[in-house]
Design a protein around this motif. Structure first.
Motif, PDB file in Angstrom:
ATOM      1  N   THR A   1      17.928  -1.361  39.071  1.00 50.06           N
ATOM      2  CA  THR A   1      17.055  -2.311  38.387  1.00 50.06           C
ATOM      3  C   THR A   1      15.631  -1.764  38.383  1.00 50.06           C
ATOM      4  N   THR A   2      14.990  -1.781  37.217  1.00 49.04           N
ATOM      5  CA  THR A   2      13.609  -1.298  37.110  1.00 49.04           C
ATOM      6  C   THR A   2      12.739  -2.373  36.476  1.00 49.04           C
ATOM      7  N   TRP A   3      11.673  -2.731  37.159  1.00 46.97           N
ATOM      8  CA  TRP A   3      10.695  -3.688  36.630  1.00 46.97           C
ATOM      9  C   TRP A   3       9.533  -2.916  36.017  1.00 46.97           C
ATOM     10  N   CYS A   4       9.110  -3.317  34.808  1.00 43.62           N
ATOM     11  CA  CYS A   4       8.048  -2.618  34.080  1.00 43.62           C
ATOM     12  C   CYS A   4       6.849  -3.547  33.909  1.00 43.62           C
ATOM     13  N   ALA A   5       5.697  -3.127  34.423  1.00 47.66           N
ATOM     14  CA  ALA A   5       4.475  -3.938  34.333  1.00 47.66           C
ATOM     15  C   ALA A   5       3.460  -3.237  33.440  1.00 47.66           C
ATOM     16  N   GLY A   6       2.958  -3.954  32.433  1.00 49.80           N
ATOM     17  CA  GLY A   6       2.004  -3.376  31.485  1.00 49.80           C
ATOM     18  C   GLY A   6       0.568  -3.513  31.946  1.00 49.80           C
ATOM     19  N   GLY A   7      -0.335  -2.911  31.185  1.00 49.80           N
ATOM     20  CA  GLY A   7      -1.742  -2.876  31.560  1.00 49.80           C
ATOM     21  C   GLY A   7      -2.636  -3.663  30.632  1.00 49.80           C
ATOM     22  N   MET A   8      -3.884  -3.229  30.521  1.00 52.68           N
ATOM     23  CA  MET A   8      -4.895  -3.926  29.718  1.00 52.68           C
ATOM     24  C   MET A   8      -4.423  -4.126  28.285  1.00 52.68           C
ATOM     25  N   GLY A   9      -4.521  -5.369  27.828  1.00 54.21           N
ATOM     26  CA  GLY A   9      -4.171  -5.666  26.441  1.00 54.21           C
ATOM     27  C   GLY A   9      -2.690  -5.665  26.146  1.00 54.21           C
ATOM     28  N   PHE A  10      -1.845  -5.574  27.195  1.00 56.15           N
ATOM     29  CA  PHE A  10      -0.411  -5.542  26.958  1.00 56.15           C
ATOM     30  C   PHE A  10       0.281  -6.774  27.524  1.00 56.15           C
ATOM     31  N   GLY A  11      -0.380  -7.928  27.325  1.00 59.20           N
ATOM     32  CA  GLY A  11       0.247  -9.200  27.634  1.00 59.20           C
ATOM     33  C   GLY A  11       1.089  -9.664  26.459  1.00 59.20           C
ATOM     34  N   ALA A  12       1.762 -10.804  26.646  1.00 59.46           N
ATOM     35  CA  ALA A  12       2.686 -11.293  25.616  1.00 59.46           C
ATOM     36  C   ALA A  12       1.969 -11.641  24.318  1.00 59.46           C
ATOM     37  N   GLU A  13       0.733 -12.148  24.393  1.00 65.10           N
ATOM     38  CA  GLU A  13       0.025 -12.536  23.176  1.00 65.10           C
ATOM     39  C   GLU A  13      -0.321 -11.338  22.302  1.00 65.10           C
ATOM     40  N   ASP A  14      -0.562 -10.186  22.940  1.00 65.96           N
ATOM     41  CA  ASP A  14      -1.080  -9.041  22.197  1.00 65.96           C
ATOM     42  C   ASP A  14      -0.057  -7.942  21.942  1.00 65.96           C
ATOM     43  N   ALA A  15       0.882  -7.751  22.859  1.00 63.12           N
ATOM     44  CA  ALA A  15       1.732  -6.554  22.756  1.00 63.12           C
ATOM     45  C   ALA A  15       3.152  -6.812  23.219  1.00 63.12           C
ATOM     46  N   LEU A  16       3.666  -8.030  22.922  1.00 59.77           N
ATOM     47  CA  LEU A  16       5.024  -8.330  23.363  1.00 59.77           C
ATOM     48  C   LEU A  16       6.026  -7.353  22.759  1.00 59.77           C
ATOM     49  N   GLU A  17       5.846  -7.025  21.493  1.00 58.25           N
ATOM     50  CA  GLU A  17       6.796  -6.128  20.839  1.00 58.25           C
ATOM     51  C   GLU A  17       6.700  -4.707  21.399  1.00 58.25           C
ATOM     52  N   ASP A  18       5.467  -4.195  21.589  1.00 54.89           N
ATOM     53  CA  ASP A  18       5.311  -2.826  22.085  1.00 54.89           C
ATOM     54  C   ASP A  18       5.861  -2.676  23.509  1.00 54.89           C
ATOM     55  N   TRP A  19       5.517  -3.621  24.393  1.00 54.92           N
ATOM     56  CA  TRP A  19       5.948  -3.459  25.786  1.00 54.92           C
ATOM     57  C   TRP A  19       7.447  -3.714  25.947  1.00 54.92           C
ATOM     58  N   SER A  20       8.005  -4.619  25.154  1.00 50.05           N
ATOM     59  CA  SER A  20       9.458  -4.789  25.199  1.00 50.05           C
ATOM     60  C   SER A  20      10.145  -3.549  24.627  1.00 50.05           C
ATOM     61  N   THR A  21       9.524  -2.905  23.630  1.00 48.85           N
ATOM     62  CA  THR A  21      10.051  -1.636  23.118  1.00 48.85           C
ATOM     63  C   THR A  21      10.027  -0.576  24.212  1.00 48.85           C
ATOM     64  N   ALA A  22       8.944  -0.545  25.007  1.00 47.17           N
ATOM     65  CA  ALA A  22       8.865   0.395  26.124  1.00 47.17           C
ATOM     66  C   ALA A  22      10.021   0.160  27.103  1.00 47.17           C
ATOM     67  N   GLY A  23      10.305  -1.116  27.398  1.00 51.53           N
ATOM     68  CA  GLY A  23      11.408  -1.434  28.298  1.00 51.53           C
ATOM     69  C   GLY A  23      12.754  -1.002  27.735  1.00 51.53           C
TER      70      GLY A  23
END
Length: 665
Positions: free
Chosen positions: A392-414
């Motif tokens: 199991t790997t948990w992925c935590a994003g950084g500045m500007g990568f919260g759900a309001e701003d980058a849900l699609e990008d960070w879920s793509t990273a996952g």
């Protein structure tokens, strides 16, 4: 011929209607004043029941409901006063509209009478004028033809005086005809103006009526009655909690004991208050206690809990992910149907739909957390069956990568990480794209407040992950954390708080470690700690230095910045063959990369982000999070020695600079 149709005014704002509206105006204003007085009473009650006079969860619950009720009553008071004002304006509009309509009607009647007279004159003068002009033409022809010759017998030739007189008569008739035409045109213009005034009066009346209707609707919707819907259950719940507190001592009732001891109808009424429910998110009960409690329930009771309070069960670390997913999907479906969503919230819901698509065919997707109405919204989406996966790997994003701003990008990273792990033979792996803290903006990134606030939630999730696997699965699953940018700041703090030691922590393009909290790599409860930063990523080392945090990548630490040693470093600059280099800071590259700023390379080019497919960075993240170190591209390098040497040199540089400043050079 002109249109003689009468001027129409659809509505009839009669004095009788105005009297009714005047009465309604007084009623609405009186109702607003009554709500205002009730709000004052609630304020007084709130002062009496505040802490420490009444402490514990029962007091918190009562005050939360009291506060929500006061807000609703204040809103109802405001809306009723607004409706009273709108009613008064509508009454005034009735008088004005009737006056304007009557005046327009009189003007129209006068114009229509003038039009009738002008048209009659036009008809009469048109024939006379034509005959007179024809007679002048005939007389002029005879006079000029026989001026010097003898006319035929019985031909009467007019004299010059008669021709002149005929011309004068024709001109007079022409002038009368033109004057009648102007009179007709002016009367028609006045008629059109009267119609325009009537339409304006009708529009003003209709606009005031529409505003009044909207104000009445707002006043009705602001009624606090809805807060009393579950009052009986809420009152019973507060009574039960108060009794429990008397037995255990003030403050002795925990959030978990609420879940275990309150009847579900009372629990549902109590947790309808968002502020109390948010406590479960910010300060969840110990995951091991949650796991034990949940395991003690039979299937029927678990299902009932999920239906009664899905927003609690779905976000409770220690509950199996299958059950959390069921609960969170209930909350998700309810949120989608909420008619009061803002445009920003609808955009998040739309992005959530994309985030919930699987990374590959038949791969389970689980909604691990759903705190939609928090500010900002917070979620976690799992790819793979988190109850049975390995690892199991948990992925935590950084500045500007919260759900309001980058849900699609960070879920793509996952998803990309899941695919990369699968390519290495981890087809049963689980990856969680987490959006469970308030990712800072460009100003907040310079401070550790957001990281500290998010760290406790991450630690609870990781401990909950371990408890779920220990209590509900016979197979051990390694747990890893990979974090990007400011996410490394947050996750490193979280990994000092976990009770269970995780397998690996991977820092990617780190924005720096807060060494006032994480004093050394040994403070991080992980068996192995890794770090990587691409050479073109200029934002990460600048962010670390500017914020006063320590950079875990000594080769890229700025001259006067601090370095954080002890992690194992791997490459992200590409292998020169099949694996691509990272050429910017963000996790996912973009095709419309913006011009480099003075910090430089925030946005990687398409396919060249840290979590993009076919990059050396993602290959190595997948290798270390699955424990397949033989799949690493490039060497692992211990950063301890280089970090220590950098820090010695940085200290010497600062000392030398201090002496130069002190000597005035």
């Amino acid at each position: 011929m002109t249109d003689w149709s009468p001027v129409e005014f659809d509505d009839d704002p009669t004095p009788g209607n105005v009297d009714v509206v005047d009465s309604l105006t007084m009623d609405l204003r009186a109702r607003g004043a009554w709500f205002w007085s009730i709000s004052g009473l609630l304020s007084a009650v709130g002062m009496q029941v505040g802490a420490p006079a009444w402490s514990g969860l029962a007091g918190q619950a009562f005050r939360a409901r009291l506060s929500a009720l006061q807000v609703a009553i204040d809103q109802a008071s405001k809306r009723n006063f607004e409706a009273g004002d709108a009613s008064q304006k509508w009454a005034e509009a009735m008088f004005a509209a009737q006056f304007d309509a009557d005046r327009a009607l009189r003007a129209a009647e006068e114009a229509q009478a003038e039009i009738a007279m002008a048209e009659a004159s036009m008809l009469a003068l048109a024939g006379s004028c034509g005959q007179a002009i024809a007679a002048v033409e005939e007389m002029t022809h005879l006079f000029s033809t026989y001026a010097n010759t003898t006319p035929p017998p019985r031909t009467q030739v007019p004299s010059l005086a008669e021709v002149v007189a005929a011309k004068q008569h024709a001109e007079m008739l022409r002038s009368d005809r033109d004057r009648a035409a102007r009179t007709l045109e002016e009367a028609q213009e006045r008629l059109e103006q009267a119609r325009a005034h009537a339409r304006a009066a009708q529009w003003a009346f209709g606009d005031a009526e529409t505003r009044f209707a909207a104000a009445i609707e707002r006043a009705a919707s602001a009624s606090p009655d809805s807060l009393f819907a579950d009052l009986q259950e809420f009152t019973a719940a507060v009574g039960t909690l108060t009794t429990m507190e008397k037995v255990t001592g003030s403050g002795g009732v925990t959030l978990l004991s609420m879940l275990g001891r309150l009847p579900l109808d009372q629990l549902k009424a109590l947790l309808a208050d968002p502020a109390l429910a948010q406590q479960f998110w910010e300060n969840p009960p110990a995951p091991e206690a949650v796991a034990g409690w949940w395991h003690s329930l039979d299937a029927k009771r678990r299902a009932a809990c999920i239906q009664a309070v899905p927003g609690i069960i779905g976000n409770l670390p220690g509950v199996p992910y299958k059950d959390r997913n069921t609960a969170n999907l209930i909350s998700y479906e309810a949120a989608k149907k909420d008619p009061s969503l803002t445009d920003a919230q609808r955009a998040v819901i739309a992005a959530m739909k994309k985030a919930l698509t699987p990374p590959d065919k038949d791969v389970p997707v689980q909604l691990v957390a759903f705190n939609f109405f928090a500010e900002p919204p917070m979620f976690a989406v799992g790819y793979g069956d988190l109850d049975t996966c390995w690892p199991t790997t948990w992925c935590a994003g950084g500045m500007g990568f919260g759900a309001e701003d980058a849900l699609e990008d960070w879920s793509t990273a996952g998803k990309n990480l899941w695919r990369a792990q699968s390519d290495l033979g981890g087809s049963n792996s689980g990856v969680v794209a987490a959006f469970e803290y308030d990712n800072p903006d460009a100003m907040g990134v310079n401070f550790s407040d957001a990281a500290k606030n998010g760290a406790a939630r991450l630690a609870a999730e990781l401990d909950g992950n371990a408890e779920v696997r220990n209590g509900f699965s016979s197979t051990y699953s390694p747990i890893s954390v990979t974090a990007h940018s400011y996410g490394t700041t947050m996750a490193s703090i979280g990994l000092t708080l976990v009770k269970t030691k995780i397998d690996s922590f991977v820092m990617v393009g780190s924005a720096g470690i807060d060494t006032s909290v994480v004093r050394s790599v040994s403070a991080i409860r992980a068996d192995r700690v890794y770090t990587t930063a691409a050479s073109p990523d200029q934002l990460a080392p600048f962010g670390a230095a500017f914020s006063g945090r320590a950079n875990p990548n000594p080769d890229l630490t700025l001259p006067f910045g601090e370095s954080f040693g002890g992690a194992q470093s791997f490459n992200s600059d590409g292998d020169g063959k099949d694996l691509l280099a990272v050429d910017g800071h963000n996790p996912i590259g973009t095709s419309d990369r913006s011009t480099l700023g003075w910090i430089g390379n925030t946005e990687p080019s398409e396919g060249h982000g840290y979590y993009d497919r076919n990059t050396q960075s993602l290959q190595n993240i997948a290798a270390v999070t699955t424990g397949k170190l033989e799949k690493l591209s490039g060497p692992l390098t211990d950063t301890g020695k280089k970090a220590a040497e950098h820090n010695r040199q940085a200290a010497a540089n600062l000392e030398r600079l201090s002496r130069q400043v002190g000597s005035g050079r």
